[in-house]
Every structure is written in C-alpha cells, then in structure tokens.
Design a protein around this motif. Structure first.
Motif, PDB file in Angstrom:
ATOM      1  N   VAL A 226       0.858  -1.183   0.000  1.00  0.00           N
ATOM      2  CA  VAL A 226       0.000   0.000   0.000  1.00  0.00           C
ATOM      3  C   VAL A 226       0.895   1.233   0.000  1.00  0.00           C
ATOM      4  O   VAL A 226       1.759   1.368   0.872  1.00  0.00           O
ATOM      5  N   PRO A 227       0.736   2.149  -0.958  1.00  0.00           N
ATOM      6  CA  PRO A 227       1.544   3.374  -0.958  1.00  0.00           C
ATOM      7  C   PRO A 227       1.371   4.143   0.342  1.00  0.00           C
ATOM      8  O   PRO A 227       0.308   4.080   0.978  1.00  0.00           O
ATOM      9  N   LEU A 228       2.380   4.860   0.715  1.00  0.00           N
ATOM     10  CA  LEU A 228       2.365   5.581   1.986  1.00  0.00           C
ATOM     11  C   LEU A 228       1.163   6.510   2.087  1.00  0.00           C
ATOM     12  O   LEU A 228       0.499   6.578   3.131  1.00  0.00           O
ATOM     13  N   TYR A 229       0.845   7.224   1.022  1.00  0.00           N
ATOM     14  CA  TYR A 229      -0.219   8.227   1.109  1.00  0.00           C
ATOM     15  C   TYR A 229      -1.614   7.605   1.272  1.00  0.00           C
ATOM     16  O   TYR A 229      -2.568   8.304   1.624  1.00  0.00           O
ATOM     17  N   LEU A 230      -1.737   6.296   1.012  1.00  0.00           N
ATOM     18  CA  LEU A 230      -3.019   5.611   1.166  1.00  0.00           C
ATOM     19  C   LEU A 230      -3.145   4.851   2.487  1.00  0.00           C
ATOM     20  O   LEU A 230      -4.201   4.307   2.788  1.00  0.00           O
TER      21      LEU A 230
ATOM     22  N   VAL B 138       8.166   5.828  -1.212  1.00  0.00           N
ATOM     23  CA  VAL B 138       6.789   6.249  -0.931  1.00  0.00           C
ATOM     24  C   VAL B 138       5.765   5.274  -1.525  1.00  0.00           C
ATOM     25  O   VAL B 138       4.573   5.341  -1.200  1.00  0.00           O
ATOM     26  N   GLY B 139       6.223   4.400  -2.424  1.00  0.00           N
ATOM     27  CA  GLY B 139       5.346   3.378  -2.971  1.00  0.00           C
ATOM     28  C   GLY B 139       4.454   3.815  -4.107  1.00  0.00           C
ATOM     29  O   GLY B 139       3.461   3.144  -4.410  1.00  0.00           O
TER      30      GLY B 139
ATOM     31  N   ARG C 289       1.302  11.216 -15.767  1.00  0.00           N
ATOM     32  CA  ARG C 289       0.167  11.882 -16.387  1.00  0.00           C
ATOM     33  C   ARG C 289      -0.780  12.354 -15.293  1.00  0.00           C
ATOM     34  O   ARG C 289      -0.363  13.044 -14.368  1.00  0.00           O
ATOM     35  N   ASP C 290      -2.037  11.959 -15.366  1.00  0.00           N
ATOM     36  CA  ASP C 290      -2.987  12.339 -14.324  1.00  0.00           C
ATOM     37  C   ASP C 290      -3.262  11.182 -13.369  1.00  0.00           C
ATOM     38  O   ASP C 290      -4.284  11.153 -12.692  1.00  0.00           O
ATOM     39  N   LEU C 291      -2.321  10.237 -13.314  1.00  0.00           N
ATOM     40  CA  LEU C 291      -2.476   9.061 -12.481  1.00  0.00           C
ATOM     41  C   LEU C 291      -1.493   9.080 -11.312  1.00  0.00           C
ATOM     42  O   LEU C 291      -0.437   9.707 -11.395  1.00  0.00           O
ATOM     43  N   VAL C 292      -1.843   8.392 -10.234  1.00  0.00           N
ATOM     44  CA  VAL C 292      -0.900   8.101  -9.157  1.00  0.00           C
ATOM     45  C   VAL C 292      -0.851   6.581  -9.058  1.00  0.00           C
ATOM     46  O   VAL C 292      -1.809   5.944  -8.624  1.00  0.00           O
ATOM     47  N   LEU C 293       0.257   5.999  -9.491  1.00  0.00           N
ATOM     48  CA  LEU C 293       0.377   4.557  -9.648  1.00  0.00           C
ATOM     49  C   LEU C 293       1.227   3.944  -8.543  1.00  0.00           C
ATOM     50  O   LEU C 293       2.303   4.457  -8.219  1.00  0.00           O
ATOM     51  N   SER C 294       0.750   2.860  -7.976  1.00  0.00           N
ATOM     52  CA  SER C 294       1.547   2.126  -6.998  1.00  0.00           C
ATOM     53  C   SER C 294       2.732   1.479  -7.691  1.00  0.00           C
ATOM     54  O   SER C 294       2.590   0.926  -8.788  1.00  0.00           O
ATOM     55  N   VAL C 295       3.900   1.552  -7.070  1.00  0.00           N
ATOM     56  CA  VAL C 295       5.099   0.862  -7.557  1.00  0.00           C
ATOM     57  C   VAL C 295       5.847   0.306  -6.354  1.00  0.00           C
ATOM     58  O   VAL C 295       5.712   0.801  -5.244  1.00  0.00           O
ATOM     59  N   GLN C 296       6.619  -0.712  -6.600  1.00  0.00           N
ATOM     60  CA  GLN C 296       7.451  -1.295  -5.545  1.00  0.00           C
ATOM     61  C   GLN C 296       8.587  -2.054  -6.191  1.00  0.00           C
ATOM     62  O   GLN C 296       8.641  -2.185  -7.420  1.00  0.00           O
ATOM     63  N   GLU C 297       9.537  -2.521  -5.379  1.00  0.00           N
ATOM     64  CA  GLU C 297      10.645  -3.291  -5.900  1.00  0.00           C
ATOM     65  C   GLU C 297      10.126  -4.426  -6.778  1.00  0.00           C
ATOM     66  O   GLU C 297       9.169  -5.112  -6.426  1.00  0.00           O
TER      67      GLU C 297
ATOM     68  N   SER D 277       6.437 -10.933 -14.951  1.00  0.00           N
ATOM     69  CA  SER D 277       6.737 -10.835 -13.527  1.00  0.00           C
ATOM     70  C   SER D 277       5.467 -10.936 -12.684  1.00  0.00           C
ATOM     71  O   SER D 277       4.522 -10.156 -12.877  1.00  0.00           O
ATOM     72  N   PRO D 278       5.425 -11.856 -11.723  1.00  0.00           N
ATOM     73  CA  PRO D 278       4.256 -11.932 -10.836  1.00  0.00           C
ATOM     74  C   PRO D 278       4.096 -10.683  -9.978  1.00  0.00           C
ATOM     75  O   PRO D 278       2.980 -10.325  -9.610  1.00  0.00           O
ATOM     76  N   VAL D 279       5.200 -10.016  -9.665  1.00  0.00           N
ATOM     77  CA  VAL D 279       5.116  -8.771  -8.901  1.00  0.00           C
ATOM     78  C   VAL D 279       4.426  -7.705  -9.739  1.00  0.00           C
ATOM     79  O   VAL D 279       3.521  -7.005  -9.274  1.00  0.00           O
ATOM     80  N   ALA D 280       4.840  -7.571 -10.997  1.00  0.00           N
ATOM     81  CA  ALA D 280       4.236  -6.578 -11.881  1.00  0.00           C
ATOM     82  C   ALA D 280       2.761  -6.875 -12.100  1.00  0.00           C
ATOM     83  O   ALA D 280       1.920  -5.963 -12.098  1.00  0.00           O
TER      84      ALA D 280
END
Length: 398
Positions: A45-49, A154-155, A160-168, A236-239
């Motif tokens: 979960v991203p930090l801001y969420l 921060v995760g 663009r106009d999106l805020v996308l979750s990312v991680q290692e 990738s299963p993570v992706a």
C-alpha cells in the motif's frame, strides 16, 4: 519510438523494514526464454493511502526532519558527478514530498511550517502519521546511502494524471513514456476512431501505466456503448499483482485485463484481432547497465531494462510477432534507445518484413520534448535520465 501500421494493411539494511529481494530469474539472449519463479504477491500500500495509525510528538518529528534534511544536504553534487543522480536540492524536495505523504492532508498547513521554524511552543503536541518514525529513519537512510529510488520509498509515482503504486520488482514509469499515450490519441484514435472500439495490448505492462492510460483514452473516444478494452501482459508476478491493484483502484476491471505471461503468449485468444499493440520493452544494451544511475541499475528490475548485447533482443521479438497479432489497420508503438537503434529497426522491418507494415515513423527525442513530457509537475515526476539513454520511439500501422 517506432509507430507503424500493418500492411493489409494494419494501423508500433534495516532490520524491521526489509526491502524485498529480487525475484529469482534466469535468462538467455532469447526474449522468450526468460523464466521467473512463480510467487504469490500481495502489492504494498503506498504511503499516502495508509491510515494514520501511528503518532509522534512534534518534537520527535522535527528531530527526524532535521536529521533527514542534513543527510540530504550532505550529498551536495556527489551523485550528479558520479552518475547524473540527484543533488541535494532534489533530495530535499523529495523529503518534503515524503512529509506530505506521511501526514494527513488537513494537517499540512499546521504541521509542515512548524518543522522549518524555530518556534518552540507546543512541541509536545501529538501528530498522526501514516508510518512510524522508526520506519522513516530507515527508508530515508536507504534513499541516501543505498540510492533506493524515491518512488519505492513512498510506494507510488505520479504519471500523467495518475498516481500509480510501484514497488521493488516493478519498473518505475517515466515521464517520457507518456508520449506513447499522446501518440495513441493523436495518431491512432483521431485518424482511425474505429480503433477505440477494439482490443489493445500493453506488453510488459509493469505498473500498468500504459494500459490504464490507454483504457481511459479509449473510453474518452468511445462512440455510444461501443468501448474498447486493453489486455496487459507481464512475465513478472510482482508486476502482474501491482498492475492489477492499480487497475482496480481506478475502477477499470471491466476494461483492463491483466494477464501473466511473456509478450504474446497470453494473447492467443485474440491473435489477428488486436486494434493496437503498445510496449515499453527492455532496450538498454547489457554493457550500458552498469553506467546507469544507481537508482535505476541497482534497484529497478534488470529484466525490464536489459535488452541484450545490442539492446534489441526484445524489440526484434516484438516486431517479429506483432504482424500476426494486429488486425488490418492496427497500430503499433514502442520505445527504443535512441535514433541509431531506431534506424536499425526500420532497416530490419523494411528488409526482413517487406510489405507487412506501413506508415513507419520515428518519433525522436522523447526526453527532450518538454511540452509533451508531462502535464503537471507532481511529486516524483523529476527523474534524472542517464546520459546513456536517448529515448526515441517507433510507430507503425499494419
């Protein structure tokens, strides 16, 4: 970047807060021979969420902020000199973004100015936080000392106009990749509006950025009830887990179908029916990986970066397979590493795939196109590119 249409013709090390280890992998020069271990992944979960379930006194928060700011300032221009990495100014800006994600929005105006002031009143007041300060000490040390990407800290990434979750384990979407969506709208959908009702594919979706933005573009160009959809694939299963989570957060489950598999393998049920194929594949020559910024070369998934000896292994694999996947008039666009690589691919298409594609175009210097790079200067948008990467693209029609 290459864009084309098929001829037929179709429209190209902290104890408590561990960083996940890279997914075990083995690969050879063949794009289809990559093997990843199958694991069950739960996206972070991203930090801001996160809920504000923790607290610290204003005095403790100010102490952490002073320490973190001093650590950032100590970098100076060292990373810039080393590999064109971030300087102290950018790191301090990231620190401010980290604070904004850590503290609830309604408290920003009261708390954030106090951290920069010398006002010693009410320092014992409690501040609600989305993560414990112990974790903040850990992740900021990782950011500076290990060059862990800020987006992983921060995760999320603003794109663009999106805020996308990312991680290692997931490639961080770049501002220059936004150009692919501009091309989808400007070149494909505006010139061939019927494509908005078809099935599109995003190959090597990563965070799902291209797939989600394309789905939104298709929706905005929809004619009545007829709407297109997107299939996003990744090995990738993570992706796959992260992309699925991002798709769900934007309420696009009925439009975007995320599938696990290598390139075209999960698309056998739509062979010859695709209205468009998009990709940001690995295109960096293997010998250049060590020269990338530490944030990129040491932390982002190598499988999403390394394109083999010349950087063209996966690019050629896509070109070889896409003609049989697109319907006549289908659109194909993908990123490449500079004009030289683009010219090589154009020659390959013209000599090895004569008559299969039309309207082949090189779209030059994505990273240098300031007007198209991004639409808003949001947190995380600043990403210093390595001098080894000169982002171009190819588009074409079948």
């Amino acid at each position: 970047m290459l864009k084309l249409r098929l001829s037929g013709l179709s429209c190209g090390a902290c104890t408590n807060f561990r960083i996940p280890m890279p997914i075990p992998r083995s690969y050879s020069n063949s794009a289809s021979s990559i093997v990843l271990s199958s694991i069950d992944v739960k996206p972070k979960v991203p930090l801001y969420l996160r809920p504000p379930s923790f607290s610290a006194s204003l005095s403790e928060l100010a102490k952490w902020h002073k320490w973190a700011k001093n650590l950032a300032s100590s970098v100076g221009s060292t990373f810039v000199t080393l590999d064109n990495g971030p300087d102290s100014t950018l790191l301090r800006r990231e620190l401010n973004w980290l604070l904004q994600d850590l503290i609830e929005l309604q408290h920003h105006s009261k708390i954030l100015p106090r951290l920069e002031s010398s006002n010693n009143e009410n320092l014992d007041v409690s501040v609600a936080l989305r993560a414990p300060l112990e974790e903040m000490y850990c992740v900021w040390r990782q950011r500076i000392e290990e060059r862990r990407p800020f987006q992983y800290v921060v995760g999320c990434e603003h794109w663009r106009d999106l805020v996308l979750s990312v991680q290692e384990g997931v490639l961080i979407p770049r501002p220059e990749t936004e150009m692919i969506i501009d091309l989808v709208e400007d070149v494909a959908l505006n010139n061939a509006p019927e494509l908005a009702q078809g099935v599109w594919a995003d190959l090597g979706t990563g965070s799902g950025a291209i797939a989600i933005a394309t789905a939104r573009a298709l929706r905005s160009h929809a004619d009545g009830d007829a709407r297109g959809r997107v299939i996003a694939t990744d090995l990738s299963p993570v992706a796959v887990a992260v992309a699925t989570s991002n798709v769900q957060r934007y309420g696009l489950e009925d439009v975007v179908d995320v599938r696990k598999g290598s390139w075209f393998e999960p698309l056998k049920d739509v062979q010859g029916e695709l209205a468009g194929v998009l990709s940001n594949p690995p295109y960096i020559p293997s010998g250049d990986i060590s020269g990338l910024q530490a944030e990129v070369g040491q932390h982002e998934p190598i499988i999403a970066l390394d394109g083999g000896t010349s950087g063209t292994n996966d690019l050629l694999h896509l070109i070889d397979g896409v003609a049989s996947m697109l319907k006549p008039g289908g659109f194909f666009a993908f990123e490449t590493n500079g004009e030289k690589q683009c010219r090589f691919l154009v020659d390959y298409i013209q000599n090895e795939k004569p008559g299969r594609f039309r309207d082949i175009n090189i779209v030059s210097d994505f990273a240098g196109n300031k007007e198209k790079m991004s639409q808003s200067p949001l947190p995380g948008m600043e990403f210093s590119p390595s001098s080894l990467i000169d982002v171009h693209g190819l588009t074409m029609m079948r």
